[in-house]
Each structure stands twice: as structure tokens, then as C-alpha cells.
Design an enzyme around this catalytic site. Sequence first.
Site, mmCIF file in Angstrom:
data_model
loop_
_atom_site.group_PDB
_atom_site.id
_atom_site.type_symbol
_atom_site.label_atom_id
_atom_site.label_comp_id
_atom_site.label_asym_id
_atom_site.label_seq_id
_atom_site.Cartn_x
_atom_site.Cartn_y
_atom_site.Cartn_z
ATOM 1 C CG HIS A 50 -0.286 -0.305 2.503
ATOM 2 N ND1 HIS A 50 0.188 0.696 3.309
ATOM 3 C CD2 HIS A 50 0.039 -1.479 3.122
ATOM 4 C CE1 HIS A 50 0.759 0.162 4.384
ATOM 5 N NE2 HIS A 50 0.684 -1.161 4.291
ATOM 6 C CB ALA A 51 0.193 4.830 0.587
#
Length: 88
Positions: free
Chosen positions: A15-16
Site C-alpha cells: 500500500h502507500a
Amino acid sequence: MKKFQAVIKDPVGIHARPASILASEASKFKSELKLVAPSGVEGNIKSIINLMSLGIRHNDNITIKADGADEEEALAAIKACLEKNKVI
């Protein structure tokens, strides 16, 4: 070209936060660095958006490829970064 395979252990996948950390580490090297998703689609590790668009999830088998003058150092650094941040 050098490569290694790994299984994603992070429960949320890539994810980020891990994408940002990976892109930052990868940008230190001249070699071309690619992450290959289970579907076979490749993404540039130096691009956060590219990494996140691959949709890498928990328990996915991935391949990291490095090609260039500093490929061995780059691959070792990316692997260490993934392990340190408990992504693999």
C-alpha cells in the site's frame, strides 16, 4: 539481470507506506528495478503509483528484477528494505 522471489507477509499488501519506502530506496540506484506481480504485470519500483497500481496483496508471490551497473547492490538493498519493513 538479477532477480529474487518473495511472498508478501504484510497483511495489507503493498500500500502507500511500503510503496513510498521502496520507491525512495530504489531511487538511490541507477539500475532499472521492476516488481513483477503474480499476474505477470511489471511495475517500476521507482514509481509509487506504479507499485500501488499492481494491487499486490497478502500472500502474493512477487519477483523483483534489477538490470544495470549496480544491479547486485540494488537488489540486496531492496530485499533488505522489504524485510526490514516486514513486507516480505
